[in-house]
Write a protein that holds these residues in place. Structure first.
Motif: not given
Length: 723
Positions: A314-320
């Motif tokens: 989920e964090a990777l999606i938000e960073f993207e």
């Protein structure tokens, strides 16, 4: 991750620059007059009457939009301005104001389109050029922003707001002296200009001049107690000085003024995340994204909280999301995304992510510094030139970035076997960072001695076993960089163990109880019937935070090294818990601390003499715990023994946890669990011995540390053997 506060612009609405009311029918003129006189309800009624009489009339829609904006109803205001700008008779001022509202909503692309349309319709509209300059600044196109704002000042040198906005852009360009000059000019033109004082606070804070920054922020608040940005900047200064309670107080005031302001929500999420109050941080971060889904900083804040919660995907999606949205966050988000993949053990993906970040920002010293621990530098590495050029620009860069660059260069020079240059940079980086906060080494030593004196053998024996019975928690304690992450990684590779990382839960439990250790002394001396329910409540309060992290496994590891300060109380509130104390050669431990810029508060590590003093105080406290802690719940492990006999020591620790042996513990470096500590790269490798006795090759640069440790008298090695 750093956390980043907005230095606010003064993009203006048409009414802000004193333009005369348009020549409209009498009803509309009366509406303007009523609004300027503070008769809001009457003005709104007259505006609606004008719109009913002349449907789609752009000036009526414009006025109603301004009134909705003043009332804090941004979406309704944008709706009115959009409709006004669609009218054939729409004027440039309507479009310019729409640009400013879109900017406030976080719609930077729409804001730029509107601002450019406004200045095309009327190139003489200075408010339009001002708003375009602010939009371009927030989009990260600083030179274009500067050109727009300099154009405004050239035509109107007495406009304080334009000087303030140009100063904001100059600050982002690293032209700090020029920024200060324009802020001062704005204040000379408008002495009570609270926003300029607030922005000066941000400018001084970036350069590490926290006392001056605090004075400017407080001056801004005194001038305008409703200026939200001033409270945000004050919170940033207080947080940088490690005054976290004061920072939260400032954020509380900002939130009370503007509970739906995305900058406030992001700042609250960031501050709470730093304090490991993650459920609260997550709530604020999600609110920020819901309130402003087009703001990159909101997505970045949410990603940072999700990362701390271990929700990697989920964090990777938000960073993207933060990378893709317009603004100035792409560089930081790309770096943080790469670091998260590294922490998650996704090595190939991490390498590709770093490559992607450098492709997007090929001259980014910040990204190269962030990659430093993962990268082995060579003598001809082009990073040296970039790092040196970055530092040569001096105060053009924020202090925190300059500090990070010194630490990166120190690591780089160690890689190429040049300790003289390496320690010159480590010394400077540590000196700069140490100057940014207050720390009293003697007071710290007295406090630890007081803790030991409070937890007498009699008190500990009387309280042990009264709390919440559970075998779930395992506390791994010690000094930072002593091998605690390695021990956690070995044990967390067992299928019945979860590694939860460095948790602040135990500290929070005791902070809520009161002034530790005095509160504990009062509790220990009370009647058992009065003490037992309090101890159980404290144990349950800890478990409420930590038990969900176990993911259904039998043991969960809390690897906060600083929990050694509270170790004596653990058997009382959690009698079934186990404590593993990790030890390492004192000088190797302190050297590793001194050469690392920590993400969290490790105030004692940035001066060699203070570092040595802290180590000796810690060692004395651990000697006391060794005497009073239950032997069957307290195990000491030497880092050097682990790297010499991994299987033997791993089996000893697994048996101590009351679990069956599993060979996965020997393959700890293959684990894909997220590691959020400074040792992330080391625990992704099999056991190696190169760090043992590492300090001896650098002794010439460690004289203050060696003297502080008492190394010359041999006491360091005696203490290590004894402890």
């Amino acid at each position: 991750m750093s956390i980043r506060l907005r230095a606010p612009g003064s993009a203006v609405m048409s009414s802000d620059v004193g333009q005369e009311a348009p020549s409209l029918p009498d009803t509309l003129r009366r509406a303007w007059d009523a609004w300027h006189a503070g008769m809001t309800e009457q003005a709104h009624e007259l505006g609606q009457r004008a719109l009913a009489a002349w449907p789609g009339q752009p000036d009526a829609l414009h006025l109603l939009g301004l009134m909705e904006h003043a009332a804090g109803k941004l979406d309704q205001a944008i709706t009115h301005l959009h409709e006004a700008c669609r009218a054939p008779s729409a004027r440039a001022v309507h479009v310019s104001d729409l640009a400013e509202l879109c900017r406030q909503r976080g719609w930077l692309a729409d804001a730029e389109v509107a601002a450019r349309r406004a200045v095309t319709m009327d190139p003489s509209l200075l408010a339009g050029w001002n708003n375009l300059g602010v939009v371009l600044k927030e989009a990260g196109r600083f030179e274009e922003s500067r050109a727009c704002l300099e154009r405004v000042i050239a035509h109107r040198p007495d406009w304080a707001e334009a000087h303030n906005n140009l100063a904001n852009t100059c600050r982002r360009l690293g032209c700090f002296e020029l920024a200060e000059r324009h802020y001062r000019r704005a204040l000379a033109l408008q002495p009570g200009y609270a926003q300029a004082h607030s922005n000066l606070a941000y400018l001084w804070s970036e350069q590490g001049h926290y006392e001056v920054a605090m004075a400017e922020a407080r001056r801004a608040i005194a001038l305008n107690p409703h200026l939200v940005e001033a409270y945000l900047n004050l919170a940033e200064v207080e947080g940088a000085r490690r005054h976290h309670d004061a920072a939260l107080q400032a954020l509380d005031q900002a939130f009370a003024l503007a509970p739906q302001n995305p900058f406030v929500l992001v700042a609250c999420a960031t501050a709470l995340c730093r304090l490991q109050r993650l459920p609260e941080a997550l709530r604020f971060a999600r609110d920020a994204v819901a309130c402003a889904p087009q703001r990159a900083d909101a997505h970045h804040a949410l990603a940072t909280v999700l990362k701390s919660l271990g929700q990697t995907d989920e964090a990777l999606i938000e960073f993207e999301h933060a990378v893709q949205l317009p603004g100035t966050w792409a560089e930081e988000a790309l770096l943080d995304r790469a670091l998260l993949l590294q922490e998650a053990g996704r090595e190939d993906e991490a390498d590709r992510a770093f490559e992607r970040a450098l492709e997007a920002f090929p001259d980014s010293a910040t990204i190269l510094a962030g990659r430093a621990d993962r990268h082995t530098f060579t003598a001809d590495d082009p990073a040296f030139a970039l790092f040196d050029a970055f530092l040569a620009e001096g105060t053009r860069h924020p202090l925190r970035q300059r500090i990070a660059m010194h630490f990166a260069l120190g690591k780089a020079y160690l890689d190429v076997k040049d300790p003289a240059h390496a320690f010159a940079h480590f010394d400077e980086g540590n000196r700069l960072h140490r100057a940014t906060f207050d720390y009293d080494a003697a007071a710290e030593g007295r406090w630890m001695a007081k803790v030991a004196a409070t937890f007498t053998a009699g008190r500990c024996a009387r309280l042990t076993g009264l709390g919440e019975a559970t075998e779930l928690p395992v506390f791994v304690i010690g000094m930072p960089r002593s091998g605690t992450t390695l021990i956690e990684q070995i044990l967390a590779s067992h299928p019945l163990v979860t590694g939860a990382g460095e948790l602040s839960a135990l500290q929070q439990v005791f902070e809520c109880q009161g002034n530790y250790p005095d509160s504990w002394a009062a509790l220990a001396d009370a009647r058992t019937d009065d003490t037992r329910p309090v101890l159980k409540q404290l144990g349950r309060a800890y478990l409420e935070q930590v038990a969900p992290l176990a993911q259904g496994r039998l043991r969960v590891i809390d690897k906060m090294p600083a929990n050694h300060r509270y170790a004596g109380a653990i058997p009382s509130i959690l009698p079934g818990a186990r404590i593993i104390h990790v030890r390492r050669d004192p000088v190797d431990t302190c050297l590793s601390c001194y050469t690392k810029l920590f993400a969290g508060d490790q105030s004692f590590t940035y001066d060699q003499t203070e570092l040595g003093a802290y180590y000796r105080d810690y060692e004395q406290l651990m000697a006391h715990w060794r005497r009073v802690l239950p032997a069957d719940r307290f195990l000491e492990v030497d880092y050097e023994a682990v790297i010499e006999d991994l299987e033997g020591e791993a089996r000893r620790m697994v048996a101590f946890l009351g679990l069956p042996w599993d060979d996965a513990c020997l393959r700890f470096h293959e684990s894909r669990r997220v590691v959020l500590t400074a040792s992330v790269n080391q625990v992704r490798r099999p056991i190696y011995t190169s760090s043992k006795g590492r300090w001896q090759g650098h002794a010439a640069y460690l004289q203050p540390l060696l003297q502080s440790l008492g190394h010359a008298s041999g006491t360091v090695h005696d203490q290590a053997a004894d402890g």
